[in-house]
Write a protein that holds these residues in place. Structure first.
Motif, PDB file in Angstrom:
ATOM      1  N   ASP A 151      55.746 -13.468   2.152  1.00 53.37           N
ATOM      2  CA  ASP A 151      55.424 -14.803   1.615  1.00 53.37           C
ATOM      3  C   ASP A 151      55.090 -14.865   0.047  1.00 53.37           C
ATOM      4  O   ASP A 151      55.643 -14.702  -1.144  1.00 53.37           O
ATOM      5  N   ALA A 152      54.116 -13.841  -0.534  1.00 52.27           N
ATOM      6  CA  ALA A 152      53.268 -14.478  -1.219  1.00 52.27           C
ATOM      7  C   ALA A 152      53.151 -13.032  -1.989  1.00 52.27           C
ATOM      8  O   ALA A 152      54.124 -12.811  -3.394  1.00 52.27           O
ATOM      9  N   HIS A 205      47.702 -12.773   0.856  1.00 49.82           N
ATOM     10  CA  HIS A 205      48.532 -13.793   1.747  1.00 49.82           C
ATOM     11  C   HIS A 205      47.439 -14.600   2.279  1.00 49.82           C
ATOM     12  O   HIS A 205      47.929 -16.336   2.252  1.00 49.82           O
ATOM     13  N   HIS A 207      45.331 -16.543   0.424  1.00 49.57           N
ATOM     14  CA  HIS A 207      45.765 -17.602  -0.834  1.00 49.57           C
ATOM     15  C   HIS A 207      46.682 -18.685   0.150  1.00 49.57           C
ATOM     16  O   HIS A 207      46.239 -19.359  -0.334  1.00 49.57           O
ATOM     17  N   GLU A 208      47.122 -17.680   0.332  1.00 48.18           N
ATOM     18  CA  GLU A 208      49.092 -18.953   0.644  1.00 48.18           C
ATOM     19  C   GLU A 208      48.946 -19.579   1.949  1.00 48.18           C
ATOM     20  O   GLU A 208      48.957 -20.233   2.348  1.00 48.18           O
ATOM     21  N   THR A 211      45.999 -21.827   1.462  1.00 49.11           N
ATOM     22  CA  THR A 211      46.898 -23.114   0.264  1.00 49.11           C
ATOM     23  C   THR A 211      47.384 -23.946   1.622  1.00 49.11           C
ATOM     24  O   THR A 211      47.801 -25.378   1.597  1.00 49.11           O
ATOM     25  N   GLN A 212      48.367 -23.464   2.349  1.00 47.76           N
ATOM     26  CA  GLN A 212      48.937 -24.774   3.730  1.00 47.76           C
ATOM     27  C   GLN A 212      47.900 -25.446   4.117  1.00 47.76           C
ATOM     28  O   GLN A 212      48.213 -25.888   4.918  1.00 47.76           O
ATOM     29  N   SER A 265      51.362 -16.553  11.078  1.00 45.54           N
ATOM     30  CA  SER A 265      51.634 -15.358   9.693  1.00 45.54           C
ATOM     31  C   SER A 265      51.722 -14.256   9.949  1.00 45.54           C
ATOM     32  O   SER A 265      51.515 -13.730  10.622  1.00 45.54           O
TER      33      SER A 265
END
Length: 289
Positions: A151-152, A205, A207-208, A211-212, A265
């Motif tokens: 996604d990132a 990834h 960091h993404e 963040t969640q 993930s």
């Protein structure tokens, strides 16, 4: 510029001794042959043929031009043979760029199978990270890329892309970590840990995912060597997030455990081809699929 088609027609006239015979050889109408010869003479500015009885001969200027026509015909024949070799994979080349863990785990077997099936194709491999591999593809330096996206960092859209696999990320923890015996670890529970991270896509990834989990990871160590990451974790210097494929490509490292994360993930392994991909690249892509 001298028209190559007309030059080759002049060559056929010289070989057969008449426009009619040249026309039959080329499967053209005789007036068409005559038209092209006249146009070639206008371009040359001098007569190229002369009629002696019923035979058409070349003038000295025509003979001089014929030497070049022979060379061009030989070069075109060579080009057609080269194209045929690429088409039937009896020749040509295949250059692949792929990321490290795929090179170690998933690539050797299909690469060897391709080399056995098409021994005339010159096969080469560049091991590099996905962004660098895509740059090589754009520059025409490789014919096919195997990369990963999430996604990132999504897969590219300016080339043909085929998804190959989903590769789960796992938390890599020292054996003494509080979550080491958990069946899965909530990523937010690692908010206060020091992190060890790798390539730019892996960091994006992390960091993404962080963040969640409601935090920004404190990255103290950065290395693209998966063994180094695990050894740093084993020494208690931090925690990490590594895909299963990277762990499978590495030797076992004592002092660490791997735990699934919540949320789970993945990175998506993809194959990228230019839109005008070569026969060799297309064949290898089909073999992987």
């Amino acid at each position: 510029m001298i028209d190559v088609e007309r030059l080759l027609i002049l060559r056929e006239v010289a070989r057969h001794g008449s426009k009619a015979a040249a026309a039959r050889s080329l499967r053209l109408a005789e007036p068409t042959v005559a038209h092209h010869l006249k146009a070639l003479e206008r371009r040359a500015g001098v007569p190229l043929t002369t009629r002696i009885g019923r035979v058409t001969r070349l003038t000295p200027a025509g003979q001089a031009l014929l030497e070049h026509a022979d060379a061009i015909a030989a070069s075109l024949a060579s080009a057609e043979r080269a194209l045929a070799q690429h088409a039937d994979l009896s020749g040509g080349r295949l250059r692949i760029a792929a990321f490290t863990s795929f090179c170690a785990v998933a690539l050797p077997s299909p690469l060897a199978q391709f080399a056995r099936r098409y021994p005339g194709v010159d096969v080469g491999l560049v091991e590099t990270e996905t962004d660098d591999a895509l740059a090589l593809l754009a520059a025409g330096e490789v014919d096919l890329v195997i990369g990963f996206a999430d996604d990132a960092t999504p897969a590219p859209t300016d080339v043909q892309v085929r998804m190959l696999d989903s590769d789960e990320y796992l938390a890599v923890l020292p054996t003494g970590h509080a979550a080491a015996r958990s069946r899965a670890v909530d990523i937010g529970a690692l908010a206060d840990d020091t992190w060890i991270s790798g390539c730019p896509r892996c960091r994006a990834h992390l960091h993404e995912l962080a963040t969640q989990g409601g935090f920004a990871p404190q990255i103290a160590f950065q290395t693209e060597d998966y063994v180094t990451v695990q050894r740093l974790v084993a020494e208690g210097l931090g925690v990490a997030l590594l895909p299963r494929m990277a762990l499978a490509a590495s030797p076992d490292v004592a002092g660490i455990v791997t735990v699934p994360t919540l949320p789970t993930s993945y990175r998506e392994v993809f194959l990228a081809l230019p839109r005008d991909a070569s026969s060799a690249a297309t064949a290898f892509a089909s073999l992987l699929a």
